[in-house]
Motif scaffolding. Structure first.
Motif, PDB file in Angstrom:
ATOM      1  N   ALA A 275      39.613  74.666  83.821  1.00 18.77           N
ATOM      2  CA  ALA A 275      39.333  73.226  83.882  1.00 18.77           C
ATOM      3  C   ALA A 275      37.887  72.930  83.484  1.00 18.77           C
ATOM      4  N   ASP A 276      36.922  73.656  84.066  1.00 19.72           N
ATOM      5  CA  ASP A 276      35.514  73.446  83.705  1.00 19.72           C
ATOM      6  C   ASP A 276      35.267  73.797  82.246  1.00 19.72           C
ATOM      7  N   ARG A 278      37.341  73.476  79.809  1.00 19.46           N
ATOM      8  CA  ARG A 278      37.852  72.400  78.947  1.00 19.46           C
ATOM      9  C   ARG A 278      36.852  71.250  78.864  1.00 19.46           C
ATOM     10  N   GLN A 279      36.216  70.937  79.958  1.00 22.27           N
ATOM     11  CA  GLN A 279      35.202  69.893  79.918  1.00 22.27           C
ATOM     12  C   GLN A 279      34.031  70.313  79.029  1.00 22.27           C
ATOM     13  N   ARG A 281      34.170  72.450  76.648  1.00 26.00           N
ATOM     14  CA  ARG A 281      34.651  72.459  75.261  1.00 26.00           C
ATOM     15  C   ARG A 281      34.619  71.062  74.666  1.00 26.00           C
ATOM     16  N   LEU A 282      35.040  70.067  75.439  1.00 25.34           N
ATOM     17  CA  LEU A 282      35.019  68.692  74.962  1.00 25.34           C
ATOM     18  C   LEU A 282      33.599  68.247  74.647  1.00 25.34           C
ATOM     19  N   LEU A 283      32.669  68.568  75.554  1.00 23.45           N
ATOM     20  CA  LEU A 283      31.275  68.180  75.315  1.00 23.45           C
ATOM     21  C   LEU A 283      30.716  68.859  74.074  1.00 23.45           C
TER      22      LEU A 283
END
Length: 716
Positions: A275-276, A278-279, A281-283
């Motif tokens: 989960a962390d 993915r965040q 990765r998005l940033l």
């Protein structure tokens, strides 16, 4: 270059972002694996201590029974009504919450005593797995049973049992404890495993014993990775599972419990672990995208500044390209003009030269005939002069072939027959050290070609192949059907349509690129002086082009050369005309022949031959004089006219003559093809053409063929 540099920066930034994202993911997964391994080790140790407590109870009960005077099966059966046995069992499980009950089972499988109730009910455990295994196998330790479901309490239990033997080692019973699996689930629940985690206890055969969060699959056997060889006793092992009990993908830590056939698995949802990540990765993706946008803006500004320079550079390139195209076009034009000039020069002198050769050959032939029985030396000189004149005629014909002004007699013909008739000639010409292989495709179309020129073309190519192979190798001739749809070929010289492809391949040394570009030029030869005229492939090229075909040469150095002749497909095969076996007698030649020839010497020579053959002859030096005779009442058997007449050509004269006299036979003669009317005369009216120079025998044969009704036969 600037755009490329910018693209490189974007690619590097993207690559760096991908590497960072990948490293973050690896780090998060590795950290989750370490946490799960630590928890799994803790859970395995707790499970081991729980099972050791139960096994200790069994071991003490086993000792109590042995020391209590039980030496045979009858002794243990007598304990059925013993209060002491009930109290003994009861005392052993006090303070051990995981044990639901303890039981003593006799050698026949009957329940002797149980802590659940006194006296013990009459129950039979002879079909239980732990009883069967312990009865039949002298196991010194404990045995862990399959889970059993209690319908009354709606709970699951497993039995840890030990075998009871007499002093002689004979089986006399089983002492067993029922372990409440709910206790283990509650134990796992009290330990902190974090959100989205799961703990499960398994038998080593893959049977699920307990799980938190609870699952309705207790007692089912699964085929999972932790039971297939990756277990290392005392050391947790991790793996990623895609097909789990509750379906989502999980990261699993697994470990075998020492001393017992148990496996403890602890897992966490992979989506939660990442989960962390993915965040992050998005940033990173957003940052990389914004960087790319900013860089694109900078590049756009730079490109705008260099647009003028690029435009000037492009204009200069276009100018250079246009100059190169113009120079190439001028070179092609010069080459075409050179070939056309040769053709025009050849055509310009061919008529007069062939007339001259006709007169020379004719007079020499007559001289030979009159000196055959006279002076031997004079006859030999006449023969030598005649042969030299014939060689001159052959050279003229070669030039005419290249200039595409050669009189041809194309017709539909079977290529199989052509190749069959040439096989002996090719073997004699090429020698025994060259293997000749000829193949033809089934259902081969008839080809439209002049057979004599086709024979010469094949022979020319075969001789070149022999020289390229130094007299030793393989010559392959393959005939097949070939069809080009419109736009299918990228060669503008070959038109779409149907062709018979004649492919002639050798195993020689090949042709160099610079030589390959010039092989069709007249008088170009790579052979030593005196060994080649340079007209061989020029003749092939001119002949193929004249009949509407195409020729292509492909070559690979040290591998060989292949020459492809594309012959137009004939609509049907024309039968061969059978020539008369012998020259007809003068009486068979009765009739009058109108000879039209502007060259006086040729006209006199032709008229003399015809009179010698038994014909009456009328002479005309042009078309006007000939038309006057044609309009008169003179009976004519044949019109024999030169094509190259001043004013009205011989072909045009022939058309007018046929209109005036539809039954009149016509024979034309020419030194080169210069009039398109000739083709119309040949194919519409069936008029034959006699090439110049011609001999008495050739003229006699042609006239006989023209006047005599043809006997025809089809090719077999």
């Amino acid at each position: 270059m600037i755009v490329g540099f910018g693209i490189l920066l974007i690619l590097l930034a993207t690559f760096g972002a991908i590497l960072s994202v990948r490293e973050f993911r690896i780090r998060d997964v590795a950290e989750a694996r370490r946490e799960l391994m630590a928890l799994d080790l803790l859970f395995s140790q707790e499970t081991q201590r729980t099972m050791q407590s139960v096994d200790l109870v069994l071991s003490s009960l086993q000792d109590d029974l042995t020391l209590g005077g039980i030496t045979k099966p009858q002794d243990i059966i007598r304990k059925r009504a013993s209060v002491e046995m009930f109290l003994l069992l009861k005392s052993r499980i006090v303070g051990i919450p995981q044990i639901r009950e303890a039981s003593l089972i006799g050698p026949d499988g009957k329940l002797i005593c149980t802590t659940k109730t006194y006296p013990a009910p009459n129950l039979d455990f002879s079909d239980r797995d732990y009883f069967l295994v312990l009865r039949d196998t002298p196991i010194s330790g404990s045995y862990l049973s399959q889970p059993e479901y209690n319908a009354s309490t709606k709970t699951w239990s497993i039995y840890l049992a030990r075998r009871v033997d007499d002093a002689s080692g004979h089986f006399i019973g089983v002492v067993a404890t029922a372990i409440d699996l709910t206790y283990l689930e509650n134990l796992y629940k009290t330990l902190q495993i974090g959100d989205y985690g799961a703990v499960s206890l398994w038998r080593s055969d893959g049977t699920l014993l307990a799980r938190y969060p609870a699952s309705g699959s207790i007692g089912q056997i699964y085929k999972i990775k932790s039971f297939e060889g990756i277990l290392q006793p005392g050391t947790p092992v991790t793996f990623e599972a895609t097909d789990t009990i509750d379906r989502p993908e999980r990261i699993v830590a697994t470990m075998a419990v020492d001393e017992f056939p148990l496996v403890v698995n602890i897992s966490r949802l992979k989506s939660h672990v990442l989960a962390d990540w993915r965040q992050a990765r998005l940033l990173i993706a957003v940052g990389t995208f914004l960087f790319g946008i900013a860089l694109c803006c900078v590049l756009w500004l730079l490109v705008r500044h260099f647009n003028t320079y690029d435009a000037l550079t492009a204009a200069d390139r276009e100018r250079s390209k246009a100059i190169a195209e113009r120079e190439r076009a001028e070179a092609q034009l010069r080459q075409a003009q050179k070939l056309e000039s040769i053709g025009q020069l050849t055509g310009g002198i061919a008529h007069d030269f062939n007339n001259l050769l006709t007169a020379v050959l004719g007079n020499l032939e007559m001289l030979k005939r009159h000196t055959e029985k006279g002076d031997a030396r004079l006859n030999r000189w006449a023969n030598n002069a005649f042969d030299a004149a014939k060689r001159g005629a052959v050279l003229t014909q070669r030039l005419l072939v290249f200039s595409r002004r050669q009189p041809l007699e194309p017709r539909g013909a079977k290529i199989e027959s052509v190749l069959g008739s040439m096989s002996d000639l090719l073997r004699r010409t090429l020698g025994e050290n060259i293997e000749i292989v000829t193949t033809t495709e089934p259902g081969l179309w008839p080809a439209f070609a002049d057979l004599n020129q086709l024979d010469n073309a094949i022979l020319n190519i075969a001789i070149n192949a022999r020289d390229a192979m130094d007299g030793r190798g393989r010559l392959s001739i393959n005939a097949s059907n070939c069809q080009f749809a419109e736009g299918q070929t990228d060669e503008p010289e070959i038109a779409h349509g149907e062709y018979v492809l004649l492919a002639i391949a050798d195993t020689g040394k090949g042709i160099e690129k610079e030589v390959l570009d010039r092989v069709f030029e007249p008088f170009f030869s790579t052979k030593p002086t005196g060994q080649g005229t340079g007209l061989g492939l020029s003749q092939v090229y001119g002949f193929i082009k004249q009949i509407g075909g195409h020729v292509r040469i492909e070559s690979v150095l040290m591998q060989g050369t292949i020459v492809r002749l594309y012959l137009p497909r004939a609509q049907n095969e024309e039968p061969t005309i059978e020539a008369p076996a012998t020259e007809a007698s003068p009486q068979a030649r009765a009739g009058t022949v109108l000879v039209v020839e502007d060259d006086a010497e040729v006209r006199v020579y032709s008229a003399e031959i015809l009179r010698d053959l038994g014909f009456d002859v009328r002479e005309a030096k042009n078309a006007a004089e000939a038309m006057a005779i044609l309009r008169s009442s003179i009976e004519l058997a044949l019109l024999f006219s030169d094509v190259g007449l001043p004013g009205v050509t011989g072909a045009e004269l022939a058309e007018e003559a046929i209109k005036l006299r539809p039954n009149l036979k016509v024979l034309l003669t020419t030194g080169y093809v210069q009039d398109s009317t000739i083709e119309r005369c040949r194919f519409v009216y069936g008029i034959q053409v006699l090439p110049k120079p011609f001999t008495r025998a050739e003229l006699s044969e042609k006239i006989t063929t023209t006047l005599t009704p043809a006997r025809r036969y089809a090719h077999s």
